[in-house]
Design an enzyme around this catalytic site. Structure first.
Site, PDB file in Angstrom:
ATOM      1  N   ARG A  87       7.672   0.506   5.725  1.00 38.89           N
ATOM      2  CA  ARG A  87       6.813   0.882   4.605  1.00 38.89           C
ATOM      3  C   ARG A  87       7.010  -0.095   3.450  1.00 38.89           C
ATOM      4  O   ARG A  87       8.141  -0.383   3.058  1.00 38.89           O
ATOM      5  CB  ARG A  87       7.121   2.294   4.125  1.00 38.89           C
ATOM      6  CG  ARG A  87       6.179   2.708   2.989  1.00 38.89           C
ATOM      7  CD  ARG A  87       6.019   4.179   2.897  1.00 38.89           C
ATOM      8  NE  ARG A  87       5.024   4.515   1.898  1.00 38.89           N
ATOM      9  CZ  ARG A  87       4.790   5.741   1.486  1.00 38.89           C
ATOM     10  NH1 ARG A  87       5.465   6.734   2.010  1.00 38.89           N
ATOM     11  NH2 ARG A  87       3.877   5.984   0.576  1.00 38.89           N
ATOM     12  N   ARG A  98       0.279   4.709   6.117  1.00 38.28           N
ATOM     13  CA  ARG A  98       1.675   4.293   5.998  1.00 38.28           C
ATOM     14  C   ARG A  98       2.428   4.612   7.286  1.00 38.28           C
ATOM     15  O   ARG A  98       2.160   5.624   7.937  1.00 38.28           O
ATOM     16  CB  ARG A  98       2.355   4.942   4.792  1.00 38.28           C
ATOM     17  CG  ARG A  98       2.588   6.434   4.799  1.00 38.28           C
ATOM     18  CD  ARG A  98       1.390   7.334   4.656  1.00 38.28           C
ATOM     19  NE  ARG A  98       0.720   7.297   3.367  1.00 38.28           N
ATOM     20  CZ  ARG A  98       1.084   8.069   2.329  1.00 38.28           C
ATOM     21  NH1 ARG A  98       2.063   8.923   2.427  1.00 38.28           N
ATOM     22  NH2 ARG A  98       0.418   7.999   1.199  1.00 38.28           N
ATOM     23  N   ASP A 101       6.289   8.318   5.745  1.00 38.68           N
ATOM     24  CA  ASP A 101       6.395   8.986   4.453  1.00 38.68           C
ATOM     25  C   ASP A 101       7.451  10.072   4.607  1.00 38.68           C
ATOM     26  O   ASP A 101       7.383  10.867   5.537  1.00 38.68           O
ATOM     27  CB  ASP A 101       5.027   9.594   4.099  1.00 38.68           C
ATOM     28  CG  ASP A 101       4.987  10.247   2.730  1.00 38.68           C
ATOM     29  OD1 ASP A 101       5.630   9.729   1.793  1.00 38.68           O
ATOM     30  OD2 ASP A 101       4.290  11.268   2.589  1.00 38.68           O
ATOM     31  N   ASP A 103       9.012  12.977   2.313  1.00 36.56           N
ATOM     32  CA  ASP A 103       8.910  13.669   1.026  1.00 36.56           C
ATOM     33  C   ASP A 103       9.985  14.730   0.891  1.00 36.56           C
ATOM     34  O   ASP A 103      10.264  15.480   1.830  1.00 36.56           O
ATOM     35  CB  ASP A 103       7.538  14.347   0.899  1.00 36.56           C
ATOM     36  CG  ASP A 103       6.405  13.350   0.728  1.00 36.56           C
ATOM     37  OD1 ASP A 103       6.666  12.217   0.284  1.00 36.56           O
ATOM     38  OD2 ASP A 103       5.260  13.713   1.045  1.00 36.56           O
TER      39      ASP A 103
HETATM   40  C1  X6L Z   1      -8.754  14.915  -3.990  1.00 35.07           C
HETATM   41  C2  X6L Z   1      -7.827  14.040  -4.508  1.00 35.07           C
HETATM   42  C3  X6L Z   1      -8.443  15.550  -2.816  1.00 35.07           C
HETATM   43  C4  X6L Z   1      -6.632  13.809  -3.857  1.00 35.07           C
HETATM   44  C5  X6L Z   1      -7.250  15.332  -2.166  1.00 35.07           C
HETATM   45  C6  X6L Z   1      -4.732  14.835  -0.822  1.00 35.07           C
HETATM   46  C7  X6L Z   1      -4.139  13.290  -2.454  1.00 35.07           C
HETATM   47  C8  X6L Z   1      -3.559  14.587  -0.154  1.00 35.07           C
HETATM   48  C9  X6L Z   1      -2.963  13.035  -1.781  1.00 35.07           C
HETATM   49  C10 X6L Z   1      -6.328  14.441  -2.672  1.00 35.07           C
HETATM   50  C11 X6L Z   1      -5.058  14.186  -1.975  1.00 35.07           C
HETATM   51  C12 X6L Z   1      -2.672  13.678  -0.637  1.00 35.07           C
HETATM   52  C13 X6L Z   1      -0.718  12.836   4.531  1.00 35.07           C
HETATM   53  C14 X6L Z   1      -2.107  13.024   4.532  1.00 35.07           C
HETATM   54  C15 X6L Z   1      -1.531  11.918   2.773  1.00 35.07           C
HETATM   55  C16 X6L Z   1       0.028  13.384   5.611  1.00 35.07           C
HETATM   56  C17 X6L Z   1      -2.050  14.198   6.513  1.00 35.07           C
HETATM   57  C18 X6L Z   1      -1.407  13.431   0.097  1.00 35.07           C
HETATM   58  C19 X6L Z   1      -0.822  12.065   0.141  1.00 35.07           C
HETATM   59  N1  X6L Z   1      -0.379  12.158   3.417  1.00 35.07           N
HETATM   60  N2  X6L Z   1      -2.775  13.685   5.506  1.00 35.07           N
HETATM   61  N3  X6L Z   1      -2.590  12.439   3.413  1.00 35.07           N
HETATM   62  N4  X6L Z   1      -0.684  14.057   6.572  1.00 35.07           N
HETATM   63  N5  X6L Z   1      -2.663  14.866   7.485  1.00 35.07           N
HETATM   64  O1  X6L Z   1       1.255  13.277   5.703  1.00 35.07           O
HETATM   65  O2  X6L Z   1      -0.831  14.308   0.715  1.00 35.07           O
HETATM   66  S1  X6L Z   1      -1.713  11.045   1.276  1.00 35.07           S
HETATM   67 MG    MG Z   2       5.866  10.456  -0.207  1.00 32.14          MG
HETATM   68 MG    MG Z   3       3.513  12.693   1.280  1.00 30.83          MG
END
Ligand code: X6L
Ligand code: MG
Ligand code: MG
Length: 168
Positions: A87, A98, A101, A103
């Site tokens: 990463r 990525r 991750d 967390d």
């Molecule tokens: C509007 C704005 C709607 C932002 C949603 C959602 C932002 C999720 C960040 C969002 C918004 C995230 C993973 C992921 C990510 C993961 C799956 C996040 C960080 N990490 N999808 N998307 N698994 N399935 O680990 O959670 S980016």
């Molecule tokens: Mg993270």
């Molecule tokens: Mg995350």
């Protein structure tokens, strides 16, 4: 083991490269840390990306640990394991693909609101890709801010996204 007194929970995700190998290696790396004991490992699930949708599906998992590390030290250990699996935070886009991750979801019942570290994780209660694996290993653990169990939070987010078990 008085050095490992704190129960903490980590969320792992990967959507670049050999996702399964990366998650397994990351869990091995966590257990290899001399101040982290891996206590529980969830099923690994495949999940549709949440946030930017122009990226591949993730594998997600949750891990329960006992640790003598302070929260900031535990975060540093997580970031080092991310970097060790390719990463590069300086080059990736926000919420983009990525290889790994890691967390910090929960650290005992501590509530932390520091510039670089928010615990409980601010999106923990909204994301089935976190709640489904976490509810498997910590259903009765209570969210220290919401006063609800992880299983309650999971049940009330049901239907948000598809979560497909891949391997135990
Ligand atoms: C509007 C704005 C709607 C932002 C949603 C959602 C932002 C999720 C960040 C969002 C918004 C995230 C993973 C992921 C990510 C993961 C799956 C996040 C960080 N990490 N999808 N998307 N698994 N399935 O680990 O959670 S980016
Ligand atoms: Mg993270
Ligand atoms: Mg995350």
């Amino acid at each position: 083991m008085s050095d490992d007194a704190i129960s903490a929970y980590l969320g792992l995700g990967s959507n670049v490269g050999d996702r399964m190998a990366t998650l397994r290696s990351a869990i091995r790396a966590l257990g290899g840390h001399d101040r982290i004991t891996v206590v529980r490992v969830s099923t690994i699930v495949e999940t549709e990306p949440v946030g930017p949708s122009d990226q591949d599906p993730y594998l997600n998992a949750a891990v329960g640990i006992a640790t003598g590390l302070a929260p900031a030290q535990l975060l540093s250990a997580c970031l080092a394991i991310e970097a060790g699996h390719g990463r590069d935070r300086a080059r990736e886009r926000r919420w983009g693909p990525r290889p790994l991750d890691v967390d910090l979801l929960l650290y005992g019942r501590r509530v932390i609101d520091d510039p670089g570290l928010t615990v409980p994780h601010p999106r923990l209660h909204q994301r089935l890709f976190v709640l489904v694996p976490l509810a498997e290993i910590a259903p009765a653990v209570e969210h220290p801010l919401l006063g609800r169990s992880i299983e309650w939070l999971r049940a009330h987010r049901a239907g948000q996204i598809r979560v497909k078990p891949i391997a135990g």
